[in-house]
Design a protein around this motif. Structure first.
Motif, PDB file in Angstrom:
ATOM      1  N   VAL A 114     -21.484   5.409 116.091  1.00  0.00           N
ATOM      2  CA  VAL A 114     -22.111   7.821 115.125  1.00  0.00           C
ATOM      3  C   VAL A 114     -20.109   8.048 114.855  1.00  0.00           C
ATOM      4  O   VAL A 114     -19.298   7.197 114.811  1.00  0.00           O
ATOM      5  CB  VAL A 114     -22.271   8.368 116.778  1.00  0.00           C
ATOM      6  CG1 VAL A 114     -23.498   8.437 116.845  1.00  0.00           C
ATOM      7  CG2 VAL A 114     -20.810   8.691 117.121  1.00  0.00           C
ATOM      8  N   GLN A 115     -20.621   9.167 113.979  1.00  0.00           N
ATOM      9  CA  GLN A 115     -19.573   9.589 112.999  1.00  0.00           C
ATOM     10  C   GLN A 115     -19.574  10.746 112.811  1.00  0.00           C
ATOM     11  O   GLN A 115     -20.252  11.406 113.087  1.00  0.00           O
ATOM     12  CB  GLN A 115     -18.593   9.057 111.567  1.00  0.00           C
ATOM     13  CG  GLN A 115     -17.630   8.522 111.198  1.00  0.00           C
ATOM     14  CD  GLN A 115     -16.713   8.264 111.433  1.00  0.00           C
ATOM     15  OE1 GLN A 115     -16.046   9.524 112.333  1.00  0.00           O
ATOM     16  NE2 GLN A 115     -16.253   6.495 111.247  1.00  0.00           N
ATOM     17  N   CYS A 116     -17.980  11.502 112.304  1.00  0.00           N
ATOM     18  CA  CYS A 116     -18.195  13.025 112.249  1.00  0.00           C
ATOM     19  C   CYS A 116     -17.446  12.856 111.041  1.00  0.00           C
ATOM     20  O   CYS A 116     -17.627  11.899 109.954  1.00  0.00           O
ATOM     21  CB  CYS A 116     -17.268  13.486 113.096  1.00  0.00           C
ATOM     22  SG  CYS A 116     -15.406  13.147 112.910  1.00  0.00           S
ATOM     23  N   ASP A 117     -17.810  14.514 110.174  1.00  0.00           N
ATOM     24  CA  ASP A 117     -17.270  14.530 108.864  1.00  0.00           C
ATOM     25  C   ASP A 117     -16.198  14.926 109.170  1.00  0.00           C
ATOM     26  O   ASP A 117     -15.946  15.076 109.578  1.00  0.00           O
ATOM     27  CB  ASP A 117     -18.315  15.710 108.553  1.00  0.00           C
ATOM     28  CG  ASP A 117     -17.777  16.182 106.648  1.00  0.00           C
ATOM     29  OD1 ASP A 117     -17.391  15.369 105.968  1.00  0.00           O
ATOM     30  OD2 ASP A 117     -18.440  17.608 106.546  1.00  0.00           O
ATOM     31  N   HIS A 118     -14.883  14.181 108.037  1.00  0.00           N
ATOM     32  CA  HIS A 118     -13.636  14.312 107.883  1.00  0.00           C
ATOM     33  C   HIS A 118     -14.071  15.500 106.245  1.00  0.00           C
ATOM     34  O   HIS A 118     -12.561  14.618 106.396  1.00  0.00           O
ATOM     35  CB  HIS A 118     -13.377  13.066 107.857  1.00  0.00           C
ATOM     36  CG  HIS A 118     -13.112  12.365 109.359  1.00  0.00           C
ATOM     37  ND1 HIS A 118     -14.002  11.731 109.397  1.00  0.00           N
ATOM     38  CD2 HIS A 118     -12.142  12.280 110.083  1.00  0.00           C
ATOM     39  CE1 HIS A 118     -13.476  11.111 110.806  1.00  0.00           C
ATOM     40  NE2 HIS A 118     -12.668  11.849 111.214  1.00  0.00           N
ATOM     41  N   GLY A 119     -14.665  16.170 106.256  1.00  0.00           N
ATOM     42  CA  GLY A 119     -13.942  17.114 105.222  1.00  0.00           C
ATOM     43  C   GLY A 119     -12.288  17.109 104.964  1.00  0.00           C
ATOM     44  O   GLY A 119     -12.006  18.415 105.750  1.00  0.00           O
ATOM     45  N   GLU A 126     -23.404   5.367  99.520  1.00  0.00           N
ATOM     46  CA  GLU A 126     -24.512   6.290  99.450  1.00  0.00           C
ATOM     47  C   GLU A 126     -25.370   5.564 100.645  1.00  0.00           C
ATOM     48  O   GLU A 126     -26.087   4.150  99.881  1.00  0.00           O
ATOM     49  CB  GLU A 126     -25.056   6.510  98.818  1.00  0.00           C
ATOM     50  CG  GLU A 126     -25.497   7.795  98.450  1.00  0.00           C
ATOM     51  CD  GLU A 126     -25.751   8.448  97.509  1.00  0.00           C
ATOM     52  OE1 GLU A 126     -26.402   9.781  97.260  1.00  0.00           O
ATOM     53  OE2 GLU A 126     -24.863   8.453  96.028  1.00  0.00           O
ATOM     54  N   TYR A 127     -25.988   5.851 101.857  1.00  0.00           N
ATOM     55  CA  TYR A 127     -27.026   6.164 102.216  1.00  0.00           C
ATOM     56  C   TYR A 127     -27.834   6.993 102.699  1.00  0.00           C
ATOM     57  O   TYR A 127     -26.843   8.250 103.157  1.00  0.00           O
ATOM     58  CB  TYR A 127     -26.898   4.454 102.978  1.00  0.00           C
ATOM     59  CG  TYR A 127     -25.677   4.874 104.039  1.00  0.00           C
ATOM     60  CD1 TYR A 127     -26.227   5.634 105.683  1.00  0.00           C
ATOM     61  CD2 TYR A 127     -24.089   4.689 103.908  1.00  0.00           C
ATOM     62  CE1 TYR A 127     -25.104   5.742 106.523  1.00  0.00           C
ATOM     63  CE2 TYR A 127     -23.445   5.543 104.830  1.00  0.00           C
ATOM     64  CZ  TYR A 127     -23.341   5.650 106.133  1.00  0.00           C
ATOM     65  OH  TYR A 127     -22.242   6.003 107.125  1.00  0.00           O
ATOM     66  N   ASP A 128     -29.151   6.690 103.267  1.00  0.00           N
ATOM     67  CA  ASP A 128     -28.961   8.261 104.329  1.00  0.00           C
ATOM     68  C   ASP A 128     -29.636   7.969 105.479  1.00  0.00           C
ATOM     69  O   ASP A 128     -29.545   6.713 105.672  1.00  0.00           O
ATOM     70  CB  ASP A 128     -30.640   8.602 104.046  1.00  0.00           C
ATOM     71  CG  ASP A 128     -30.613   8.674 102.066  1.00  0.00           C
ATOM     72  OD1 ASP A 128     -30.614   9.646 102.262  1.00  0.00           O
ATOM     73  OD2 ASP A 128     -32.165   8.436 101.887  1.00  0.00           O
ATOM     74  N   THR A 129     -29.409   8.977 106.496  1.00  0.00           N
ATOM     75  CA  THR A 129     -29.166   8.448 107.930  1.00  0.00           C
ATOM     76  C   THR A 129     -29.453   9.781 108.555  1.00  0.00           C
ATOM     77  O   THR A 129     -29.841  10.667 107.976  1.00  0.00           O
ATOM     78  CB  THR A 129     -27.413   8.723 108.153  1.00  0.00           C
ATOM     79  OG1 THR A 129     -27.956   7.880 109.341  1.00  0.00           O
ATOM     80  CG2 THR A 129     -26.463   8.985 108.305  1.00  0.00           C
ATOM     81  N   ILE A 152     -22.377  15.001 113.375  1.00  0.00           N
ATOM     82  CA  ILE A 152     -22.066  14.005 113.710  1.00  0.00           C
ATOM     83  C   ILE A 152     -23.472  13.285 113.339  1.00  0.00           C
ATOM     84  O   ILE A 152     -24.362  13.977 113.080  1.00  0.00           O
ATOM     85  CB  ILE A 152     -22.183  14.286 115.031  1.00  0.00           C
ATOM     86  CG1 ILE A 152     -21.047  15.440 115.553  1.00  0.00           C
ATOM     87  CG2 ILE A 152     -22.075  13.272 116.133  1.00  0.00           C
ATOM     88  CD1 ILE A 152     -19.653  14.808 115.874  1.00  0.00           C
ATOM     89  N   PHE A 153     -23.683  12.536 112.985  1.00  0.00           N
ATOM     90  CA  PHE A 153     -24.445  11.610 112.077  1.00  0.00           C
ATOM     91  C   PHE A 153     -24.086   9.434 112.727  1.00  0.00           C
ATOM     92  O   PHE A 153     -23.085   9.263 112.839  1.00  0.00           O
ATOM     93  CB  PHE A 153     -23.776  11.634 110.226  1.00  0.00           C
ATOM     94  CG  PHE A 153     -22.673  11.437 110.055  1.00  0.00           C
ATOM     95  CD1 PHE A 153     -22.533   9.900 109.377  1.00  0.00           C
ATOM     96  CD2 PHE A 153     -21.924  11.844 110.033  1.00  0.00           C
ATOM     97  CE1 PHE A 153     -21.534   9.255 108.787  1.00  0.00           C
ATOM     98  CE2 PHE A 153     -20.361  11.575 108.962  1.00  0.00           C
ATOM     99  CZ  PHE A 153     -20.354  10.176 108.904  1.00  0.00           C
ATOM    100  N   ASP A 154     -25.605   9.120 112.374  1.00  0.00           N
ATOM    101  CA  ASP A 154     -25.428   8.284 112.605  1.00  0.00           C
ATOM    102  C   ASP A 154     -24.537   7.354 111.497  1.00  0.00           C
ATOM    103  O   ASP A 154     -24.636   7.746 110.494  1.00  0.00           O
ATOM    104  CB  ASP A 154     -26.707   7.230 112.821  1.00  0.00           C
ATOM    105  CG  ASP A 154     -27.406   7.838 113.990  1.00  0.00           C
ATOM    106  OD1 ASP A 154     -26.779   8.059 114.855  1.00  0.00           O
ATOM    107  OD2 ASP A 154     -28.633   8.115 113.904  1.00  0.00           O
ATOM    108  N   SER A 156     -30.063   5.022 113.820  1.00  0.00           N
ATOM    109  CA  SER A 156     -30.034   4.362 114.936  1.00  0.00           C
ATOM    110  C   SER A 156     -30.392   4.984 115.758  1.00  0.00           C
ATOM    111  O   SER A 156     -31.181   5.106 117.220  1.00  0.00           O
ATOM    112  CB  SER A 156     -28.501   3.537 115.411  1.00  0.00           C
ATOM    113  OG  SER A 156     -27.760   4.664 115.854  1.00  0.00           O
ATOM    114  N   GLY A 157     -30.647   6.174 115.669  1.00  0.00           N
ATOM    115  CA  GLY A 157     -31.390   6.883 116.954  1.00  0.00           C
ATOM    116  C   GLY A 157     -30.278   7.673 117.615  1.00  0.00           C
ATOM    117  O   GLY A 157     -30.814   8.788 118.611  1.00  0.00           O
ATOM    118  N   ILE A 158     -29.189   8.229 117.670  1.00  0.00           N
ATOM    119  CA  ILE A 158     -28.090   7.643 118.292  1.00  0.00           C
ATOM    120  C   ILE A 158     -27.977   9.604 117.726  1.00  0.00           C
ATOM    121  O   ILE A 158     -27.741  10.248 119.629  1.00  0.00           O
ATOM    122  CB  ILE A 158     -26.956   7.147 118.186  1.00  0.00           C
ATOM    123  CG1 ILE A 158     -27.084   5.951 118.948  1.00  0.00           C
ATOM    124  CG2 ILE A 158     -26.175   7.870 118.896  1.00  0.00           C
ATOM    125  CD1 ILE A 158     -26.106   5.175 118.615  1.00  0.00           C
TER     126      ILE A 158
END
Length: 172
Positions: free
Chosen positions: A82-87, A32-35, A96-98, A104-106
């Motif tokens: 970067v990655q996307c939600d695969h719900g 678990e992490y914040d981004t 879309i999240f870092d 990372s600011g992307i």
């Protein structure tokens, strides 16, 4: 955004037929992490039940992958940044999240390219519409490694629908 990933097990697939060979359970602690993240609401009330039906979720997944594929055109990054939600349960938005803890600011830079002419969503639409390696004419609408399929996909690049992703992107 708080990201929580967990692993419950793994399965071995045949490299030739993709059939499941075996399945094993694991007990690992959650990661678990914040981004930082951004999301695009896909207007599920309009497109979901009436226009696309069950393919709506597949289209959200495909549009998410298309956005990740064109991200390096707007921001210096690689697919692992970067990655996307695969719900799995009725996705209603592209998220879309870092991929790094703390961000990372992307995503902040990508967010700015959503609103410019010929920006991120338009580039994703072009990729969905005109991939040089595959086309919907061949009877398969799940994309190819040149456009949608990514090694990081936790859904093993299943549940992708280029035509639904394109309709969602045009609606955006």
């Amino acid at each position: 955004m708080n990201i929580k990933r967990n692993v419950h097990g793994y399965k071995k697939l045949s490299m030739v037929t993709r059939l499941e060979l075996s399945r094993s359970e694991l007990s690992l602690p959650d990661m678990e992490y914040d981004t930082f993240a951004f999301w695009l609401d896909c207007d599920a009330e309009v497109l979901g039940p009436t226009m696309l039906g069950d393919d709506f979720g597949y289209g959200v997944h495909a549009l998410s992958h298309a956005i990740l594929a064109v991200a390096p055109l707007f921001v210096p990054c690689v697919m692992a940044d970067v990655q996307c939600d695969h719900g799995f349960y009725q996705p209603t938005r592209v998220t879309i999240f870092d991929a790094r803890a703390g961000g990372s600011g992307i995503c902040a830079q990508l967010w700015k390219s959503v609103f410019i002419p010929n920006g991120l969503v338009e580039a994703a639409m072009d990729l969905l519409e005109d991939c040089p390696s595959c086309s919907a004419d061949k009877g398969y609408d799940g994309g190819c490694p040149a456009c949608l399929q990514a090694g990081e996909c936790i859904k093993f690049n299943d549940y992708l629908c280029k035509s639904s992703g394109l309709r969602i992107a045009k609606h955006l």
